[in-house]
Design a protein around this motif. Sequence first.
Motif, PDB file in Angstrom:
ATOM      1  N   LEU A  77       0.851  -1.190   0.000  1.00 41.28           N
ATOM      2  CA  LEU A  77       0.000   0.000   0.000  1.00 41.28           C
ATOM      3  C   LEU A  77       0.886   1.239   0.000  1.00 41.28           C
ATOM      4  O   LEU A  77       2.043   1.181   0.411  1.00 41.28           O
ATOM      5  N   ILE A  89      -8.544  -0.796   1.798  1.00 48.57           N
ATOM      6  CA  ILE A  89      -7.848  -1.992   1.298  1.00 48.57           C
ATOM      7  C   ILE A  89      -7.581  -2.960   2.453  1.00 48.57           C
ATOM      8  O   ILE A  89      -7.727  -4.175   2.304  1.00 48.57           O
ATOM      9  N   THR A  93      -8.945  -6.774   2.453  1.00 46.26           N
ATOM     10  CA  THR A  93      -8.033  -7.929   2.388  1.00 46.26           C
ATOM     11  C   THR A  93      -7.840  -8.646   3.719  1.00 46.26           C
ATOM     12  O   THR A  93      -7.303  -9.746   3.743  1.00 46.26           O
ATOM     13  N   CYS A 139      -4.011  -4.123  -5.110  1.00 37.30           N
ATOM     14  CA  CYS A 139      -5.348  -3.525  -5.179  1.00 37.30           C
ATOM     15  C   CYS A 139      -5.221  -2.215  -5.935  1.00 37.30           C
ATOM     16  O   CYS A 139      -4.785  -1.209  -5.391  1.00 37.30           O
TER      17      CYS A 139
END
Length: 143
Positions: A77, A89, A93, A139
């Motif tokens: 990230l 995110i 996840t 992502c």
Amino acid sequence: MWDFIRECILKHSSSTIKDNNHSFFYRQFLELVEFHGKALKSVLRPKSKCVVLCDTGLNSAIGLLSCWNAGMVAIPLSKNYGANHCEHIIALTTPDIVITDDDNYKYKFTYNLISKEFCGVSTNIKIEPILYDVALIMCTSGT
């Protein structure tokens, strides 16, 4: 994949990797990655999901490769997209741990690359069979 990357690093062990504040020979970089990978292996199972959320690109690289060294699934990230995006995110996840270089970041279970300390509590990790051959979860918007 980790074995290939490790071989490449060893082949060029006198090359350097650096950012604005740090410079390492690849050999030293590999030692850091293996140190942190060993720490992760000591508390998590292979294929655990690990968010990598660091302030610097170099620490992000160390975190990502440490995950692969430990046989885990990395979820990189960037704070550049904002805290809300990162939290979305993370919620999507459900990582087992967040690897960071930020002492102020709080999650149920974190590992700090700078202090080399775990913080929080590791919950009962259930490995998802679908992640058997996954190394990275990206992502993105798909562009």
